[in-house]
Design a protein around this motif. Structure first.
Motif, short mmCIF file in Angstrom:
data_model
loop_
_atom_site.label_atom_id
_atom_site.label_comp_id
_atom_site.label_asym_id
_atom_site.label_seq_id
_atom_site.Cartn_x
_atom_site.Cartn_y
_atom_site.Cartn_z
N CYS A 1 -4.96 3.61 4.22
CA CYS A 1 -5.76 2.65 3.45
C CYS A 1 -5.67 1.24 4.02
CB CYS A 1 -5.29 2.63 2.00
SG CYS A 1 -5.41 4.22 1.15
N GLN B 1 -7.37 -0.19 11.87
CA GLN B 1 -6.65 0.72 10.99
C GLN B 1 -5.34 1.15 11.63
OE1 GLN B 1 -10.06 3.57 10.60
NE2 GLN B 1 -9.61 3.41 8.43
N LYS C 1 -0.77 7.08 2.67
CA LYS C 1 -1.01 5.76 2.08
C LYS C 1 -1.32 4.72 3.16
CE LYS C 1 1.82 6.52 -2.05
NZ LYS C 1 3.09 6.19 -2.73
N LYS D 1 0.81 -1.22 0.00
CA LYS D 1 0.00 0.00 0.00
C LYS D 1 0.85 1.27 0.00
CE LYS D 1 -4.20 -1.80 0.10
NZ LYS D 1 -4.94 -2.00 1.33
#
Length: 292
Positions: free
Chosen positions: A226, A233, A223, A164
């Motif tokens: 995501c 998260q 980034k 990612k």
């Protein structure tokens, strides 16, 4: 048993381990670790009794009692390279007979609780909140110098982070590790934030701060937003937790990291009273540690 050489197992003249300057009897099985040496007395002032005070360089240790609970608090300084020193020397204290320089048949298992400060990476995380690190991602490369069982680490999470963020091959391979389930179940409460911690190997450019020199990877924090792993998260950024979790798994000690959020990198806010925020974290943690 093979005797460890003096150049590998370095001891001081008094027989203590080299950097921490501790003997096995100086350290409790439950250890609070902090980065800042000045935070050690902020914690030990809550002890009912202090029996040991030792210091060397940035490593300060106070050992004593909270009620009947034997506990130590130790400063590590900043960064995973320091965590490498601390964990190796704690493991020496747990697993090595310092007089014979041989490995003991019975080893101590430490419960290590980091009380840190951190920056939030989510606008839902408020300044002065307490945040628990369920997972941590490290980019320093230090654990890769050890031969360890890859199943101890979270390979899918580290791979997702690298993908990612378009992670540069010029940098060390990222790794990801989970906190101790035992300590998590004992200490975490639903009222607190939880998430994935980014442990970076510097305070400025590695954490996306550009003062005068441009960044080679300016979008890492953006980034990282995501990433979703086990419904969590990326929540915060700091400089020690991934190393603590990695060495906890490698050396078989229980480790958890909880922090007070002094800044939010998304909203740009900083705590108006950091001392009060840190004291709240200390009081909560000590209440849990006493019943460990």
């Amino acid at each position: 048993m093979d005797m460890l050489m003096c150049s590998e197992l370095i001891l001081n003249n008094d027989g203590s381990v080299y950097h921490l300057k501790l003997h096995p009897e100086d350290i409790a099985d439950t250890i609070i670790v902090v980065g800042d040496p000045n935070r050690v007395p902020l914690i030990s002032k809550h002890f009912d009794k202090i029996s040991v005070t030792k210091s060397n360089r940035e490593f300060i240790t106070h050992t004593g009692y909270i009620g009947k609970k034997h506990v130590s608090v130790m400063s590590t300084g900043i960064g995973v390279d320091n965590i490498d020193i601390v964990f190796n020397e704690l493991d020496i204290l747990s697993a090595i007979d310092l007089k014979s320089r041989t490995v003991k048949e019975t080893k101590r298992t430490f419960k290590i609780i980091r009380l840190g400060t951190t920056g939030g990476l989510n606008d839902k995380i408020n300044v002065d909140d307490i945040l628990f690190s369920r997972y941590a991602i490290g980019i320093d490369g230090v654990p890769h110098h050890y031969k360890y069982d890859l199943n101890l680490f979270e390979q899918k999470l580290s791979q997702e982070f690298a993908q990612k963020t378009n992670w540069s091959k010029k940098l060390a391979e990222p790794y990801a590790v989970k906190s101790s389930d035992f300590l998590w179940n004992h200490m975490y409460e639903d009222q607190f934030n939880k998430g994935i911690t980014l442990t970076m190997n510097g305070f400025y450019a590695p954490q996306g701060r550009s003062i005068r020199i441009p960044l080679s990877q300016p979008d890492i924090l953006k980034k990282s937003d995501c990433i979703l792993f086990n419904n969590l998260q990326v929540s915060n950024i700091e400089m020690e937790t991934a190393g603590l979790y990695a060495f906890g798994k490698i050396f078989n000690h229980e480790v958890i990291s909880l922090s007070t959020v002094l800044a939010n990198r998304i909203t740009g806010l900083f705590s108006s009273n950091p001392s009060k925020s840190i004291e709240k974290l200390i009081n909560f943690a000590l209440s849990k540690i006493e019943s460990l």
